[in-house]
Enzyme design. Structure first.
Site, PDB file in Angstrom:
ATOM      1  N   HIS A 161       0.833  -1.207   0.000  1.00  0.00           N
ATOM      2  CA  HIS A 161       0.000   0.000   0.000  1.00  0.00           C
ATOM      3  C   HIS A 161       0.866   1.255   0.000  1.00  0.00           C
ATOM      4  CE1 HIS A 161      -3.106   2.642   2.226  1.00  0.00           C
ATOM      5  NE2 HIS A 161      -3.569   2.436   0.996  1.00  0.00           N
ATOM      6  N   HIS A 181      -1.387   9.992  -2.698  1.00  0.00           N
ATOM      7  CA  HIS A 181      -2.704   9.651  -2.180  1.00  0.00           C
ATOM      8  C   HIS A 181      -3.593  10.871  -2.010  1.00  0.00           C
ATOM      9  CE1 HIS A 181      -5.686   9.059   1.064  1.00  0.00           C
ATOM     10  NE2 HIS A 181      -5.890   7.917   0.431  1.00  0.00           N
ATOM     11  N   GLU A 224       0.536  -0.567  -4.675  1.00  0.00           N
ATOM     12  CA  GLU A 224      -0.680   0.220  -4.873  1.00  0.00           C
ATOM     13  C   GLU A 224      -0.347   1.691  -4.774  1.00  0.00           C
ATOM     14  OE1 GLU A 224      -3.996   2.718  -3.485  1.00  0.00           O
ATOM     15  OE2 GLU A 224      -2.135   2.212  -2.426  1.00  0.00           O
ATOM     16  N   ASP A 281      -2.262   5.853  -5.569  1.00  0.00           N
ATOM     17  CA  ASP A 281      -3.313   6.708  -6.096  1.00  0.00           C
ATOM     18  C   ASP A 281      -2.684   7.655  -7.091  1.00  0.00           C
ATOM     19  OD1 ASP A 281      -5.641   6.139  -3.982  1.00  0.00           O
ATOM     20  OD2 ASP A 281      -3.749   6.321  -2.908  1.00  0.00           O
TER      21      ASP A 281
END
Length: 263
Positions: A16, A58, A43, A45
């Site tokens: 993450h 993020h 992962e 964003d």
């Protein structure tokens, strides 16, 4: 199975925002650290700057994770690139993440409508289609991105699709065949669902939802799971992947289960 969803481990281990225990989330250093641990998936964003550069970050603002301030969408790349994550690491462009770590598979959450074009451009520029999973809480936004890509990519369900999936699984009076058809319809445009185990009082991931997704040929990835006992319990339930801030812990859990391939 789409290439992105393949793994040499017993389950997909998704770091993450990369791996960092000192606040360097979403930095190239954090993504490289996850790869150094032996993970194949990370992962992130994605937001877009005012001049259309996709960045791996993020928050919509720089304030929390960097030494700068301001809304990313209101700032040009020339300003954003000077911000330092945890005071030391630059905010990376998405094409840098994809280009400088060519053996890493990247789960990209498209965080705004303005980011769709820049994210697509970054994927196409690096020819990273087989290494990318596109997702968004907005089903419409994800579909828009997928529609303009030159080649297919892996996809994860948006919020509306997850709601439709859960409604089908939980419908008590539906005949089994009708329920299965409704599940397939809810997930027909995606390769996996990426969800929390619970949302408030609602149980999202249990034996019934995992079985229903698998029957429809879709994987289940659960976020964000850091406790080793929870990781083991969910793996026993049959989930296909875990998103975690503690990639080191998940690696050790998979190793202990004989499910860690390679390093």
């Amino acid at each position: 199975m789409v290439p992105y969803l393949r793994t040499r481990h017993g389950a997909i281990a998704l770091a993450h925002r990369g791996f960092s225990l000192d606040g360097r989330e979403n930095s190239l250093a954090a993504f490289a650290a996850a790869r150094a641990l032996g993970l194949e998936h990370v992962e992130t964003d994605a937001h877009a700057t005012a001049d259309g550069v996709a960045v791996a970050l993020h928050d919509e603002r720089l304030d929390r994770t960097t030494d700068a301030t301001g809304l990313v969408a209101a700032l040009p790349w020339d300003v954003v690139r000077r911000a330092r994550i945890a005071g030391g690491e630059p905010v990376p462009r998405l094409d840098e993440v994809l280009g400088e770590l060519p053996d890493l598979r990247v789960n990209v959450d498209v965080k705004s409508d303005d980011a769709v074009g820049p994210v697509v451009e970054a994927v196409q520029r690096t020819a990273a289609h087989d290494r990318v999973c596109l997702t968004s809480f907005s089903t419409r936004r994800r579909r828009r991105a997928v529609a303009v890509l030159g080649r297919p990519v892996a996809t994860s369900a948006g919020q509306a699709e997850v709601v439709a999936f859960l409604a089908a699984v939980r419908a008590p009076r539906l005949p089994a065949r009708t329920r299965a058809a409704a599940v397939r319809a809810a997930l027909r445009h995606v390769d996996c669902i990426q969800v929390p185990e619970r949302s408030g009082r609602l149980v999202v991931v249990d034996a019934a939802t995992v079985a229903a997704a698998h029957a429809a040929g879709r994987q289940v990835h659960v976020w964000t799971v850091d406790d080793p006992a929870d990781q083991g319990r969910l793996l026993d339930l049959g989930v296909d992947g875990l998103v975690t801030d503690r990639a080191d812990v998940l690696r050790d859990v998979l190793r202990a289960r004989g499910a860690w391939g390679g390093r």
